[in-house]
Motif scaffolding. Sequence first.
Motif, PDB file in Angstrom:
ATOM      1  N   GLY A 130      34.180  -6.103  27.364  1.00 21.81           N
ATOM      2  CA  GLY A 130      34.576  -5.186  28.417  1.00 21.81           C
ATOM      3  C   GLY A 130      33.712  -3.939  28.461  1.00 21.81           C
ATOM      4  N   ALA A 131      33.255  -3.491  27.310  1.00 24.10           N
ATOM      5  CA  ALA A 131      32.448  -2.265  27.249  1.00 24.10           C
ATOM      6  C   ALA A 131      30.990  -2.512  27.617  1.00 24.10           C
ATOM      7  CB  ALA A 131      32.534  -1.666  25.851  1.00 24.10           C
ATOM      8  N   HIS A 132      30.477  -3.713  27.310  1.00 23.54           N
ATOM      9  CA  HIS A 132      29.034  -3.957  27.470  1.00 23.54           C
ATOM     10  C   HIS A 132      28.700  -5.106  28.413  1.00 23.54           C
ATOM     11  CE1 HIS A 132      28.087  -1.083  24.297  1.00 23.54           C
ATOM     12  NE2 HIS A 132      29.041  -1.629  23.568  1.00 23.54           N
ATOM     13  N   GLY A 133      29.728  -5.808  28.927  1.00 22.89           N
ATOM     14  CA  GLY A 133      29.472  -6.860  29.889  1.00 22.89           C
ATOM     15  C   GLY A 133      28.821  -8.092  29.310  1.00 22.89           C
ATOM     16  N   GLU A 134      28.941  -8.303  28.036  1.00 23.96           N
ATOM     17  CA  GLU A 134      28.364  -9.481  27.401  1.00 23.96           C
ATOM     18  C   GLU A 134      29.225  -9.887  26.221  1.00 23.96           C
ATOM     19  OE1 GLU A 134      24.511  -8.153  26.115  1.00 23.96           O
ATOM     20  OE2 GLU A 134      25.310  -7.185  24.314  1.00 23.96           O
ATOM     21  N   LYS A 135      29.217 -11.156  25.906  1.00 20.00           N
ATOM     22  CA  LYS A 135      29.980 -11.644  24.765  1.00 20.00           C
ATOM     23  C   LYS A 135      29.292 -11.229  23.475  1.00 20.00           C
ATOM     24  CE  LYS A 135      32.210 -15.562  27.010  1.00 20.00           C
ATOM     25  NZ  LYS A 135      33.524 -14.889  26.976  1.00 20.00           N
ATOM     26  N   PRO A 136      30.053 -10.985  22.418  1.00 14.20           N
ATOM     27  CA  PRO A 136      29.431 -10.568  21.150  1.00 14.20           C
ATOM     28  C   PRO A 136      28.634 -11.698  20.523  1.00 14.20           C
ATOM     29  CG  PRO A 136      31.767 -11.004  20.837  1.00 14.20           C
ATOM     30  CD  PRO A 136      31.515 -11.065  22.306  1.00 14.20           C
ATOM     31  N   ASN A 137      27.626 -11.327  19.784  1.00 15.07           N
ATOM     32  CA  ASN A 137      26.821 -12.286  19.041  1.00 15.07           C
ATOM     33  C   ASN A 137      27.674 -12.974  17.985  1.00 15.07           C
ATOM     34  OD1 ASN A 137      25.015 -13.049  16.650  1.00 15.07           O
ATOM     35  ND2 ASN A 137      23.510 -12.641  18.261  1.00 15.07           N
ATOM     36  N   GLY A 138      27.633 -14.284  17.947  1.00 11.39           N
ATOM     37  CA  GLY A 138      28.478 -15.034  17.023  1.00 11.39           C
ATOM     38  C   GLY A 138      28.208 -14.735  15.573  1.00 11.39           C
ATOM     39  N   SER A 139      26.949 -14.480  15.233  1.00 12.28           N
ATOM     40  CA  SER A 139      26.625 -14.193  13.834  1.00 12.28           C
ATOM     41  C   SER A 139      27.183 -12.847  13.398  1.00 12.28           C
ATOM     42  CB  SER A 139      25.107 -14.232  13.623  1.00 12.28           C
ATOM     43  OG  SER A 139      24.462 -13.212  14.364  1.00 12.28           O
ATOM     44  N   VAL A 140      27.291 -11.916  14.342  1.00 12.65           N
ATOM     45  CA  VAL A 140      27.871 -10.611  14.029  1.00 12.65           C
ATOM     46  C   VAL A 140      29.355 -10.765  13.739  1.00 12.65           C
ATOM     47  CG1 VAL A 140      28.417  -8.338  14.962  1.00 12.65           C
ATOM     48  CG2 VAL A 140      26.168  -9.340  15.366  1.00 12.65           C
ATOM     49  N   VAL A 141      30.050 -11.501  14.598  1.00 14.11           N
ATOM     50  CA  VAL A 141      31.477 -11.743  14.389  1.00 14.11           C
ATOM     51  C   VAL A 141      31.698 -12.460  13.071  1.00 14.11           C
ATOM     52  CG1 VAL A 141      33.502 -12.967  15.259  1.00 14.11           C
ATOM     53  CG2 VAL A 141      32.007 -11.747  16.854  1.00 14.11           C
ATOM     54  N   ALA A 142      30.859 -13.462  12.775  1.00 17.38           N
ATOM     55  CA  ALA A 142      31.008 -14.222  11.530  1.00 17.38           C
ATOM     56  C   ALA A 142      30.825 -13.333  10.314  1.00 17.38           C
ATOM     57  CB  ALA A 142      30.004 -15.371  11.503  1.00 17.38           C
ATOM     58  N   ARG A 143      29.914 -12.388  10.403  1.00 14.72           N
ATOM     59  CA  ARG A 143      29.678 -11.451   9.290  1.00 14.72           C
ATOM     60  C   ARG A 143      30.936 -10.641   8.997  1.00 14.72           C
ATOM     61  NH1 ARG A 143      28.361  -9.136   4.605  1.00 14.72           N
ATOM     62  NH2 ARG A 143      27.834  -6.927   4.793  1.00 14.72           N
ATOM     63  N   TYR A 144      31.555 -10.101  10.034  1.00 14.40           N
ATOM     64  CA  TYR A 144      32.748  -9.280   9.823  1.00 14.40           C
ATOM     65  C   TYR A 144      33.944 -10.135   9.409  1.00 14.40           C
ATOM     66  CZ  TYR A 144      30.170  -5.339  11.733  1.00 14.40           C
ATOM     67  OH  TYR A 144      29.242  -4.349  11.930  1.00 14.40           O
ATOM     68  N   GLN A 145      34.071 -11.324   9.979  1.00 16.35           N
ATOM     69  CA  GLN A 145      35.138 -12.227   9.557  1.00 16.35           C
ATOM     70  C   GLN A 145      35.055 -12.505   8.063  1.00 16.35           C
ATOM     71  OE1 GLN A 145      34.143 -15.423  12.345  1.00 16.35           O
ATOM     72  NE2 GLN A 145      36.294 -15.473  12.970  1.00 16.35           N
ATOM     73  N   ALA A 146      33.866 -12.862   7.611  1.00 15.82           N
ATOM     74  CA  ALA A 146      33.678 -13.232   6.206  1.00 15.82           C
ATOM     75  C   ALA A 146      33.982 -12.062   5.278  1.00 15.82           C
ATOM     76  CB  ALA A 146      32.254 -13.732   5.986  1.00 15.82           C
ATOM     77  N   GLU A 147      33.583 -10.872   5.671  1.00 14.90           N
ATOM     78  CA  GLU A 147      33.802  -9.727   4.793  1.00 14.90           C
ATOM     79  C   GLU A 147      35.269  -9.333   4.739  1.00 14.90           C
ATOM     80  OE1 GLU A 147      32.611  -6.752   2.011  1.00 14.90           O
ATOM     81  OE2 GLU A 147      31.891  -8.716   2.660  1.00 14.90           O
ATOM     82  N   VAL A 148      35.977  -9.409   5.868  1.00 17.89           N
ATOM     83  CA  VAL A 148      37.413  -9.114   5.850  1.00 17.89           C
ATOM     84  C   VAL A 148      38.141 -10.111   4.964  1.00 17.89           C
ATOM     85  CG1 VAL A 148      39.531  -8.989   7.224  1.00 17.89           C
ATOM     86  CG2 VAL A 148      37.428  -7.969   8.096  1.00 17.89           C
TER      87      VAL A 148
END
Length: 227
Positions: A130-148
């Motif tokens: 919603g803020a940037h008009g593009e879907k987030p990079n999957g590798s970025v999401v995976a990085r945060y998922q793994a660390e949480v």
Amino acid sequence: MAPFTLYTHAGPGPNPVKVAMALEHLGLDYDCVPLEFGEGKGTVKDPEYTSRVNPNGRVPALIDHSNNNFTVFESAAILTYLAEKYDANGNLAGKTVEERATINQWLAWQVSGLGPYQGQLVWFLVFHEGAHGEKPNGSVVARYQAEVERLRAVLEKHLASAENGFVALGRLTIADFAILPWLKSSVLAGAALRPLTQYSAIEAYIKKLDALPVVQAAYKKAVPPMM
């Protein structure tokens, strides 16, 4: 006017309620001032707020009117201030250097680890497009998922053998106030994170703290209901 003013989110957020729990536990009367996200009057970026209360433009922030309007921002700093100034027996922040270090290591674990990683995960999952008009990079999401999940595993292992089910010293401390809201707010990540039911010690920890009257009172006063 109450002796304390606590600046909170106008919407759901895990950080202001940490402070509300401490205030409730200490029996200190406070008023909540909810601020919106964004810019302009009544927001966390309101120039009146950033110039007078919190230059970082975030919540929580606290004004102690009984102490010459002393103002402090950042949740960990506020928790430490309240505990050191108003908890005469030293239970919340620690009675010795060693006790304070034991509590503060878990306080630091939350503010430097669980909070930032989970916060970024939720941002990319819920707000980025919603803020940037593009879907987030999957590798970025995976990085945060793994660390949480890694951080959850650390806490799960610790709580499985922690005395009395508290994170430090076998008693309720400011570290518990800091950690609980972030565990509860993980639901915002939805299916991106494992259900908390898969972490038995964490699930028991949440239930234990949720049952405390001071926790219930803090959530009722400082966290607006989710629509």
